[in-house]
Design a protein around this motif. Structure first.
Motif, PDB file in Angstrom:
ATOM      1  N   GLY A   1      41.796 -39.946 -25.055  1.00 42.95           N
ATOM      2  CA  GLY A   1      43.142 -39.788 -25.605  1.00 42.95           C
ATOM      3  C   GLY A   1      44.094 -40.876 -25.154  1.00 42.95           C
ATOM      4  O   GLY A   1      45.119 -41.121 -25.800  1.00 42.95           O
ATOM      5  N   LYS A   2      43.781 -41.568 -24.050  1.00 42.47           N
ATOM      6  CA  LYS A   2      44.712 -42.606 -23.585  1.00 42.47           C
ATOM      7  C   LYS A   2      44.707 -43.761 -24.587  1.00 42.47           C
ATOM      8  O   LYS A   2      43.785 -43.886 -25.409  1.00 42.47           O
ATOM      9  CB  LYS A   2      44.389 -43.070 -22.167  1.00 42.47           C
ATOM     10  CG  LYS A   2      43.073 -43.765 -21.966  1.00 42.47           C
ATOM     11  CD  LYS A   2      42.882 -44.252 -20.510  1.00 42.47           C
ATOM     12  CE  LYS A   2      42.602 -43.162 -19.516  1.00 42.47           C
ATOM     13  NZ  LYS A   2      42.302 -43.631 -18.158  1.00 42.47           N
ATOM     14  N   THR A   3      45.736 -44.612 -24.505  1.00 44.75           N
ATOM     15  CA  THR A   3      45.848 -45.708 -25.470  1.00 44.75           C
ATOM     16  C   THR A   3      44.805 -46.791 -25.161  1.00 44.75           C
ATOM     17  O   THR A   3      44.292 -46.864 -24.034  1.00 44.75           O
ATOM     18  CB  THR A   3      47.245 -46.356 -25.407  1.00 44.75           C
ATOM     19  OG1 THR A   3      47.405 -46.896 -24.089  1.00 44.75           O
ATOM     20  CG2 THR A   3      48.355 -45.342 -25.676  1.00 44.75           C
TER      21      THR A   3
ATOM     22  N   PRO B   1      47.674 -38.569 -26.750  1.00 46.53           N
ATOM     23  CA  PRO B   1      47.572 -37.120 -26.590  1.00 46.53           C
ATOM     24  C   PRO B   1      46.977 -36.723 -25.239  1.00 46.53           C
ATOM     25  O   PRO B   1      46.416 -37.566 -24.538  1.00 46.53           O
ATOM     26  CB  PRO B   1      46.599 -36.737 -27.708  1.00 46.53           C
ATOM     27  CG  PRO B   1      45.747 -37.947 -27.872  1.00 46.53           C
ATOM     28  CD  PRO B   1      46.665 -39.119 -27.667  1.00 46.53           C
ATOM     29  N   LEU B   2      47.080 -35.442 -24.913  1.00 45.58           N
ATOM     30  CA  LEU B   2      46.391 -34.925 -23.723  1.00 45.58           C
ATOM     31  C   LEU B   2      44.924 -34.712 -24.062  1.00 45.58           C
ATOM     32  O   LEU B   2      44.525 -34.782 -25.228  1.00 45.58           O
ATOM     33  CB  LEU B   2      47.064 -33.637 -23.229  1.00 45.58           C
ATOM     34  CG  LEU B   2      48.352 -33.975 -22.462  1.00 45.58           C
ATOM     35  CD1 LEU B   2      49.552 -33.933 -23.363  1.00 45.58           C
ATOM     36  CD2 LEU B   2      48.553 -33.060 -21.292  1.00 45.58           C
ATOM     37  N   VAL B   3      44.136 -34.408 -23.043  1.00 37.35           N
ATOM     38  CA  VAL B   3      42.683 -34.448 -23.240  1.00 37.35           C
ATOM     39  C   VAL B   3      42.136 -33.309 -24.099  1.00 37.35           C
ATOM     40  O   VAL B   3      41.209 -33.517 -24.882  1.00 37.35           O
ATOM     41  CB  VAL B   3      41.952 -34.552 -21.883  1.00 37.35           C
ATOM     42  CG1 VAL B   3      42.114 -33.295 -21.048  1.00 37.35           C
ATOM     43  CG2 VAL B   3      40.479 -34.877 -22.068  1.00 37.35           C
ATOM     44  N   THR B   4      42.675 -32.112 -23.932  1.00 34.92           N
ATOM     45  CA  THR B   4      42.187 -30.964 -24.726  1.00 34.92           C
ATOM     46  C   THR B   4      43.371 -30.068 -25.088  1.00 34.92           C
ATOM     47  O   THR B   4      44.445 -30.153 -24.489  1.00 34.92           O
ATOM     48  CB  THR B   4      41.184 -30.088 -23.927  1.00 34.92           C
ATOM     49  OG1 THR B   4      41.823 -29.689 -22.711  1.00 34.92           O
ATOM     50  CG2 THR B   4      39.877 -30.794 -23.631  1.00 34.92           C
ATOM     51  N   LYS B   5      43.123 -29.167 -26.018  1.00 31.95           N
ATOM     52  CA  LYS B   5      44.144 -28.185 -26.406  1.00 31.95           C
ATOM     53  C   LYS B   5      44.434 -27.266 -25.210  1.00 31.95           C
ATOM     54  O   LYS B   5      45.594 -26.927 -24.932  1.00 31.95           O
ATOM     55  CB  LYS B   5      43.606 -27.373 -27.610  1.00 31.95           C
ATOM     56  CG  LYS B   5      44.430 -26.181 -28.007  1.00 31.95           C
ATOM     57  CD  LYS B   5      45.660 -26.623 -28.799  1.00 31.95           C
ATOM     58  CE  LYS B   5      46.391 -25.498 -29.496  1.00 31.95           C
ATOM     59  NZ  LYS B   5      46.803 -24.384 -28.671  1.00 31.95           N
ATOM     60  N   ALA B   6      43.377 -26.895 -24.479  1.00 33.50           N
ATOM     61  CA  ALA B   6      43.556 -25.998 -23.324  1.00 33.50           C
ATOM     62  C   ALA B   6      44.456 -26.663 -22.283  1.00 33.50           C
ATOM     63  O   ALA B   6      45.343 -26.012 -21.694  1.00 33.50           O
ATOM     64  CB  ALA B   6      42.194 -25.671 -22.717  1.00 33.50           C
TER      65      ALA B   6
ATOM     66  N   TYR C   1      49.065 -36.399 -37.620  1.00 32.63           N
ATOM     67  CA  TYR C   1      48.051 -36.006 -36.621  1.00 32.63           C
ATOM     68  C   TYR C   1      48.413 -34.624 -36.069  1.00 32.63           C
ATOM     69  O   TYR C   1      48.457 -34.415 -34.872  1.00 32.63           O
ATOM     70  CB  TYR C   1      48.021 -37.024 -35.471  1.00 32.63           C
ATOM     71  CG  TYR C   1      47.551 -38.403 -35.878  1.00 32.63           C
ATOM     72  CD1 TYR C   1      46.222 -38.784 -35.693  1.00 32.63           C
ATOM     73  CD2 TYR C   1      48.449 -39.325 -36.424  1.00 32.63           C
ATOM     74  CE1 TYR C   1      45.797 -40.056 -36.056  1.00 32.63           C
ATOM     75  CE2 TYR C   1      48.022 -40.596 -36.795  1.00 32.63           C
ATOM     76  CZ  TYR C   1      46.693 -40.952 -36.601  1.00 32.63           C
ATOM     77  OH  TYR C   1      46.269 -42.208 -36.954  1.00 32.63           O
ATOM     78  N   GLU C   2      48.704 -33.704 -36.983  1.00 36.36           N
ATOM     79  CA  GLU C   2      49.273 -32.420 -36.577  1.00 36.36           C
ATOM     80  C   GLU C   2      48.342 -31.597 -35.684  1.00 36.36           C
ATOM     81  O   GLU C   2      48.793 -30.728 -34.941  1.00 36.36           O
ATOM     82  CB  GLU C   2      49.690 -31.588 -37.807  1.00 36.36           C
ATOM     83  CG  GLU C   2      51.012 -32.031 -38.438  1.00 36.36           C
ATOM     84  CD  GLU C   2      50.925 -33.342 -39.220  1.00 36.36           C
ATOM     85  OE1 GLU C   2      49.794 -33.824 -39.449  1.00 36.36           O
ATOM     86  OE2 GLU C   2      51.984 -33.896 -39.585  1.00 36.36           O
ATOM     87  N   ASN C   3      47.035 -31.866 -35.762  1.00 39.62           N
ATOM     88  CA  ASN C   3      46.111 -31.088 -34.918  1.00 39.62           C
ATOM     89  C   ASN C   3      45.778 -31.779 -33.591  1.00 39.62           C
ATOM     90  O   ASN C   3      44.980 -31.279 -32.813  1.00 39.62           O
ATOM     91  CB  ASN C   3      44.800 -30.806 -35.675  1.00 39.62           C
ATOM     92  CG  ASN C   3      45.061 -29.925 -36.874  1.00 39.62           C
ATOM     93  OD1 ASN C   3      45.888 -29.012 -36.800  1.00 39.62           O
ATOM     94  ND2 ASN C   3      44.390 -30.206 -37.986  1.00 39.62           N
ATOM     95  N   GLY C   4      46.368 -32.961 -33.362  1.00 38.77           N
ATOM     96  CA  GLY C   4      46.135 -33.675 -32.099  1.00 38.77           C
ATOM     97  C   GLY C   4      46.847 -32.967 -30.945  1.00 38.77           C
ATOM     98  O   GLY C   4      47.738 -32.142 -31.161  1.00 38.77           O
ATOM     99  N   PHE C   5      46.462 -33.334 -29.711  1.00 36.41           N
ATOM    100  CA  PHE C   5      46.960 -32.607 -28.525  1.00 36.41           C
ATOM    101  C   PHE C   5      48.167 -33.322 -27.909  1.00 36.41           C
ATOM    102  O   PHE C   5      48.133 -33.717 -26.735  1.00 36.41           O
ATOM    103  CB  PHE C   5      45.823 -32.459 -27.509  1.00 36.41           C
ATOM    104  CG  PHE C   5      44.525 -31.964 -28.104  1.00 36.41           C
ATOM    105  CD1 PHE C   5      44.516 -30.919 -29.030  1.00 36.41           C
ATOM    106  CD2 PHE C   5      43.310 -32.539 -27.735  1.00 36.41           C
ATOM    107  CE1 PHE C   5      43.324 -30.462 -29.581  1.00 36.41           C
ATOM    108  CE2 PHE C   5      42.111 -32.087 -28.285  1.00 36.41           C
ATOM    109  CZ  PHE C   5      42.114 -31.053 -29.212  1.00 36.41           C
ATOM    110  N   TYR C   6      49.216 -33.497 -28.699  1.00 33.10           N
ATOM    111  CA  TYR C   6      50.359 -34.312 -28.264  1.00 33.10           C
ATOM    112  C   TYR C   6      51.446 -33.486 -27.591  1.00 33.10           C
ATOM    113  O   TYR C   6      51.666 -32.328 -27.933  1.00 33.10           O
ATOM    114  CB  TYR C   6      50.985 -35.031 -29.460  1.00 33.10           C
ATOM    115  CG  TYR C   6      50.034 -35.982 -30.129  1.00 33.10           C
ATOM    116  CD1 TYR C   6      49.916 -37.294 -29.693  1.00 33.10           C
ATOM    117  CD2 TYR C   6      49.234 -35.565 -31.195  1.00 33.10           C
ATOM    118  CE1 TYR C   6      49.028 -38.174 -30.307  1.00 33.10           C
ATOM    119  CE2 TYR C   6      48.346 -36.431 -31.804  1.00 33.10           C
ATOM    120  CZ  TYR C   6      48.244 -37.739 -31.355  1.00 33.10           C
ATOM    121  OH  TYR C   6      47.368 -38.603 -31.943  1.00 33.10           O
ATOM    122  N   MET C   7      52.154 -34.161 -26.715  1.00 33.31           N
ATOM    123  CA  MET C   7      53.317 -33.528 -26.101  1.00 33.31           C
ATOM    124  C   MET C   7      54.339 -34.614 -25.793  1.00 33.31           C
ATOM    125  O   MET C   7      53.968 -35.707 -25.333  1.00 33.31           O
ATOM    126  CB  MET C   7      52.867 -32.834 -24.808  1.00 33.31           C
ATOM    127  CG  MET C   7      53.986 -32.141 -24.110  1.00 33.31           C
ATOM    128  SD  MET C   7      53.345 -31.032 -22.848  1.00 33.31           S
ATOM    129  CE  MET C   7      54.874 -30.714 -22.016  1.00 33.31           C
TER     130      MET C   7
END
Ligand code: NAD
Length: 498
Positions: A92-94, A323-328, A359-365
């Motif tokens: 997920g990192k750039t 994004p972060l690594v996982t949804k959890a 990217y609505e399902n990606g793990f972004y914050m």
């Protein structure tokens, strides 16, 4: 859909346990593959391969072993772009950050090229009449490394390069969340001339970790991950008589003294706090401005910078972080922010509801910034590992020095000041393993050692640098006398050099 198996005996092999886990692409939230989870039997197969290959590797002269490392450097340099993309897609990192992850690992491989020098022992001529003493460093045999998701290139290289250069065979158990790069690194080592069986990768979870910890043929375990698991691995490995050094979580503070250049300090906090979405063990997660005027001025500079952070997909070269690594993990970080609000901290920038268009399902914050965090709050005590910075206001220098010193974790810390005397006093007295003076992420260079204190590190030797050579070798000391023809008779008291 990719199927990620294991790397045993110099080649990729499919998993046989029947257990797998999903491999995500955090920037889209899609499942892109399945990762095999090794059983105890599969680990045993890797150990048998390693055990069979290791004596010949140990007997290969150190300079030839170093040449494999040199060739690896040549090959990896040609592949950095594709490795960085693979890494970014799984973690997920750039991509620029992924290149840094690879580079910091490569530097330890460069260090390992010096192994003929690093493994030299000591020699004393004439320690007694006709007696010479020398010490030699010998490899341990088969050793293992268990690594976290957040640096899937750097930390495996930190572990396997010195171990292998010292003549050991290595079993790597990378994070099951981003195993693609570690698998490719093992292949590149073989392409560089490493004999089959010297570097094996077993993917898996607790089941294979426990098998590593209990295996009588594995002589040492290096671990990096969260503190509870680090402590568990340390206890179980050492209970089985293995060497272990286990590095855990962190809560890194940055002290901002009233005389600091506040623009520099704010830039440092933004990069070190939010880079890689805060998923770094050396991320700054607590800012400690000293005095009200410093705190107010710092907040004025931080708020617009946090509000304007550019979050983007990992392949967007202009994104500040991905994004972060996982949804959890995303849910966990969000719930920490909820908790901070409940605990009474002031949430001055709220990035919880950030959505990435397309990217609505990606793990972004989005970036979150708390002011007026107090030491008794859980958001101060616990590692959040996300794009969340907490500001704890200190009245004076003594209070600022006490905060990181008394915190449960002791990985890294930084001070921003123009006063050399304060910086020197801080570096000397702070109870933390790695200190930055006007440097926000003081990860030591490869030929120094890396390691935190307190709950951030279990065991007595650090990673890379001279400690790695000590960790992966045992010292043998030889006392020798060549017969001179003089017969002295039996000696019944303990031999001394007289
Ligand atoms: P983690 O502890 O969840 O996992 C680390 C490794 O342990 C993985 O290989 C995983 O498969 C394995 N593991 C997980 N649960 C286990 C269990 N119950 N029993 C046995 N093995 C288990 O850590 P992570 O989420 O992958 O990584 C993030 C953590 O690592 C953060 O706490 C971060 O601070 C820490 N970290 C520390 C350093 C350091 O040098 N101190 C460096 C990087 C990351």
């Amino acid at each position: 859909m990719r199927e990620v198996g294991h790397f045993i005996g110099g080649k990729q092999v499919p998993g046989k346990s029947g257990r797998t886990t999903e491999l995500f692409q955090p920037m889209t939230g899609e499942v892109i593959g399945r990762v095999a989870l090794a059983s105890k039997d599969e680990l045993r197969q890797a150990v048998e391969n390693a055990k069979a290959a290791q004596p010949a590797w140990a007997a290969t002269n150190p300079q030839r072993r170093a040449r494999v490392m040199m060739k690896f450097l040549e090959l990896i340099a040609k592949e950095t772009d594709s490795l960085a993309e693979l890494l970014a897609r799984e973690h997920g990192k750039t991509i620029p950050d992924a290149k840094g992850d690879i580079q910091r690992g490569v530097e330890v491989v460069e260090f390992a090229c010096g192994i003929p020098h690093l493994m030299k022992g000591e020699f004393t001529e004439g320690a007694g009449p006709g007696i010479d003493i020398y010490s030699i460093r010998q490899p341990l045999g088969v050793v293992a490394g268990i690594t976290p998701f957040n640096f899937p290139a750097m930390i495996p290289m930190w572990k396997f390069a010195p171990a292998i250069a010292c003549g050991n065979a290595f079993i790597l158990k990378p994070s099951e969340r981003d195993p693609g790069v570690p698998m490719r690194l093992a292949e590149i080592m073989v392409e560089a001339g490493l004999p089959a069986g010297i570097l094996n990768v077993v993917n898996g979870d607790k089941e294979v970790v426990d098998a590593i910890l209990d295996d009588p043929d594995i002589k040492a375990v290096g671990f990096v991950g969260s503190s509870p698991i680090a402590q568990y691995v340390y206890s179980r490995a050492t209970a089985h008589g293995k060497r272990a050094h286990c590095f855990g979580g962190a809560k890194n503070h940055m002290i901002i003294m009233p005389d600091a250049d506040l623009d520099q300090a704010a830039d440092a906090l933004i990069g070190a706090g939010y880079g890689s979405a805060g998923e770094r063990c050396m991320a700054v997660s607590v800012a400690v401005p000293v005095g009200k005027a410093t705190a107010d001025a710092l907040m004025d500079k931080l708020i617009p910078r946090v509000e304007s952070l550019k979050v983007g997909p990992s392949t967007d070269l202009s994104a500040d972080y991905g994004p972060l690594v996982t949804k959890a993990h995303l849910d966990k970080v969000r719930s920490y922010v909820d908790l901070g609000v409940q605990e009474g901290a002031k949430l001055v920038v709220d990035g919880r509801n950030f959505k990435m268009q397309g990217y609505e399902n990606g793990f972004y914050m989005g970036g979150c910034l708390f002011d007026e965090v107090k030491p008794e709050m859980r958001i101060y005590k616990e590692e959040i590992f996300g794009p969340v910075l907490s500001v704890v206001r200190a009245k004076n220098y003594d209070e600022a020095l006490r905060l990181p010193s008394e915190h449960e974790y002791g990985n890294g810390v930084a001070i921003y000041t123009r006063d050399g005397d304060a910086a020197r006093d801080f570096a000397s007295r702070v109870n933390v393993g790695m200190v930055g003076i006007n440097v926000p992420i003081p990860v030591p260079i490869a030929y120094y050692t890396f390691g935190g204190w307190k709950a951030s590190g279990f065991g007595d030797l650090n990673q890379h640098g001279p400690d790695a050579v000590r960790f992966y070798t045992k010292t043998k000391t030889v006392t020798s006398r060549w017969p001179s023809g003089i017969k002295e008779g039996a000696e019944f008291s303990i031999p001394t050099m007289k």
